[in-house]
Structures are given as C-alpha cells and as structure tokens.
Design an enzyme around this catalytic site. Structure first.
Site, mmCIF file in Angstrom:
data_model
loop_
_atom_site.group_PDB
_atom_site.id
_atom_site.type_symbol
_atom_site.label_atom_id
_atom_site.label_comp_id
_atom_site.label_asym_id
_atom_site.label_seq_id
_atom_site.Cartn_x
_atom_site.Cartn_y
_atom_site.Cartn_z
ATOM 1 N N ASP A 67 0.822 -1.133 -0.061
ATOM 2 C CA ASP A 67 0.092 0.112 -0.164
ATOM 3 C C ASP A 67 0.917 1.336 0.067
ATOM 4 O O ASP A 67 1.847 1.193 0.306
ATOM 5 C CB ASP A 67 -0.841 -0.036 1.338
ATOM 6 C CG ASP A 67 -0.196 -0.206 2.525
ATOM 7 O OD1 ASP A 67 1.081 -0.541 2.578
ATOM 8 O OD2 ASP A 67 -0.909 -0.761 3.471
ATOM 9 N N ASP A 136 -7.323 -2.508 14.259
ATOM 10 C CA ASP A 136 -8.568 -3.128 13.940
ATOM 11 C C ASP A 136 -8.944 -4.212 13.283
ATOM 12 O O ASP A 136 -9.980 -4.231 12.553
ATOM 13 C CB ASP A 136 -9.439 -1.597 13.515
ATOM 14 C CG ASP A 136 -8.797 -1.227 12.236
ATOM 15 O OD1 ASP A 136 -7.636 -1.985 11.493
ATOM 16 O OD2 ASP A 136 -9.154 -0.196 11.607
ATOM 17 N N HIS A 138 -7.076 -4.630 10.294
ATOM 18 C CA HIS A 138 -6.922 -4.355 8.962
ATOM 19 C C HIS A 138 -5.567 -5.012 8.273
ATOM 20 O O HIS A 138 -4.628 -5.315 9.166
ATOM 21 C CB HIS A 138 -6.925 -3.135 8.523
ATOM 22 C CG HIS A 138 -5.811 -2.209 8.920
ATOM 23 N ND1 HIS A 138 -5.843 -1.016 9.457
ATOM 24 C CD2 HIS A 138 -4.457 -2.134 8.926
ATOM 25 C CE1 HIS A 138 -4.750 -0.423 9.742
ATOM 26 N NE2 HIS A 138 -3.969 -1.054 9.254
ATOM 27 N N GLU A 143 -9.459 -1.672 5.569
ATOM 28 C CA GLU A 143 -10.229 -1.322 6.890
ATOM 29 C C GLU A 143 -11.152 -2.259 7.007
ATOM 30 O O GLU A 143 -11.992 -2.672 6.040
ATOM 31 C CB GLU A 143 -10.389 0.308 7.038
ATOM 32 C CG GLU A 143 -9.159 1.146 6.425
ATOM 33 C CD GLU A 143 -8.343 1.055 7.964
ATOM 34 O OE1 GLU A 143 -8.209 0.275 8.874
ATOM 35 O OE2 GLU A 143 -7.736 2.294 8.211
#
Ligand code: GLP
Length: 271
Positions: A67, A136, A138, A143
């Site tokens: 990313d 979280d 991810h 996400e």
C-alpha cells in the site's frame, strides 16, 4: 492457519527471517509481497544482516508493496516508498526495476490500480505475502467493512488508523486520510502468507483474526480460509487467544511429525 507463538519480538523476527530465507533459497520463491509499519522493521533488519553474511540473495527477487498513502510523493519522508528504501531496499542487492509500488500521486487511480494487478500477474503472482496487522484487524490498508474479495483500490482510513499513524507525522492534519492498497482478494491470491503481530495492542485484533468469525469487520479473518498461512506472534499479541495451548502443542508436534516422516522415508529407502 498455523499459529506460532514466540516469547518476544526478537524470537518472532528470527522465526520470520528463517522462513523468508528458506523460501527464497530452497523453494525458489521470487516474488514477495511486502508490508510497512513498525512490526516488520526488525524482520527487515534481520534480512539485511542475513544478506551481509551472504545467506540471502535479492538479485532475482521481485517485490510488490501492499500500500501507499495517497497524496505523498515517493520521496516524502513518511511515504511507504521511502520507508522501504530506508529499511530494506537500499541495503540489499535488489534491482530497482524489480521493486513495485503503488503511487501516492497517480494520474488515474482506477487505471493505476488495475495496472498494479496486471503487473502482479505478469510476475507470476506473489509467492510469499508478508503482512502486519492493524489494531482494528486491517491488512494492508483494508479497513473494516472492506469487501473480502476486493482488488487493489483506494481506501479511506479509519480514525483509529490515522491515530495510530499520527506518531510518524508532525501534526495530526498531516496524516493522510486515504491510501491505495492491494485488495483483500489480491492478498488472498498469494501462494503463501506470513503474518507478523507483536505487542499487547494487537491482542484484540489477533483474537478476532484467528478465532473470531470470518467477517469484513476484521479483514484479517479472511486468512482463515487461505490454505497456507503462518501467523507468528509474541506472547503479548497472543494474550487473548483461547486456543493458545493447542497452537503450542501443534508446533511441538510438527517437529515430531517431521522426525516421523524422516524415519518413514528412511524405511522406504532401505527396502
Ligand atoms: C499500517 C499498514 C499495515 C500495517 C499496519 C500495522 O496501517 N498499512 O500494512 O500492518 O499499519 O502497523 P504496525 O506494524 O506499525 O503496528
């Protein structure tokens, strides 16, 4: 899922480094998918040390990073491109043309992302995808609520992720709100996956990823249906796992099974 629990980040690193080295040397893996973040830094340091000892060679290695932040130049101090340069690429013999990165400033996002997918296919697919884990749940920048079949695309970061990444930027308003990321489906296409998780702040995400239901609310949980996944974590990240005794038992018995298989092979050969 093969869950390996090690005492601390150092032991996690040793395990991961050995696995990467072995895959590059013996399994002739060439194409690596790479993560950024704090977690893989120790692994990159170990790989550099390994390279300096002549144990690993990057001459034929092709990389695709997961990313990149939207809006940052590749030379920006906080860009993931720069992170990789500083933490790995500039220290090993990887060829610049074999490094692939999503651009933080693409002319056309959809075209750029489709092109990235094409390049992965042209390289023959990712042999080993290395991942970190967001607090979280991810993976990459996928996400919660990311489609579990998503492909490379743009993504709006959650406030929690922005907060986590705040430490790298001077001011909160400097933290990018969007990123381009390989999709969950793109990651799932890798032949093999190695996920690293260390520290207490990953314990909830680890629990959800390994033992929770498979859900887009924890994108990492999709790894439960990938046939070749190794999750290596430290005690702190494993703290909330219910079945940790089984994972340890499994690791112990894997070695025994190797002994059993070697013994079987010797028996067959001697007959
Ligand atoms: C970012 C990256 C992820 C990484 C995550 C966790 O969001 N896009 O690839 O896994 O951070 O980072 P850290 O290892 O610093 O906890």
């Amino acid at each position: 899922m093969n869950v390996v629990i090690k005492a601390d980040p150092k032991a996690v690193t040793e395990f991961a480094c050995e696995m990467v080295r072995e895959r590059l040397a013996h399994d002739r893996y060439r194409v690596l998918g790479l993560p950024t973040g704090g977690t893989p830094v120790l692994l990159y340091q170990a790989l550099i040390a390994s390279y300096q000892r002549g144990e690993v060679d990057f001459a034929e290695v092709i990389t695709f990073n997961l990313d990149e932040y939207l809006g940052l130049e590749p030379t920006h101090p906080q860009s993931y491109r720069r992170f990789m340069e500083e933490n790995l690429f500039s220290h090993v013999n990887i060829r610049p043309e074999n490094i692939h990165f999503l651009s933080g400033l693409p002319d056309d996002i959809d075209e750029h992302c489709a092109d990235y997918e094409r390049k992965i296919v042209e390289a023959g697919g990712i042999n080993l995808q290395i991942l970190g884990l967001g607090r979280d749940g991810h993976i990459g920048f996928n996400e919660p609520t990311s489609s579990l079949r998503s492909r490379t695309r743009d993504k709006t970061l959650t406030k929690a992720t922005i907060e986590d990444n705040r430490r790298y930027f001077a001011r909160e308003e400097d933290v990018p709100r969007w990123a381009l990321t390989m999709g969950v489906g793109t990651i799932m296409d890798a032949h093999e996956i190695l996920l690293l998780a260390t520290g207490r702040n990953k314990a909830d995400a680890m629990k959800a990823m390994v033992e929770g239901p498979m859900t887009a609310m924890c994108p990492g949980s999709v790894l439960q249906v990938h046939p070749r996944v190794t999750v290596v974590c430290d005690e702190a990240a494993a703290a909330k796992l219910d079945h940790d005794a089984y994972y340890r038992w499994m690791e112990e018995n894997d070695y025994r099974m190797q002994g059993f298989l070697d013994e079987q092979r010797r028996r067959v050969e001697s007959n």
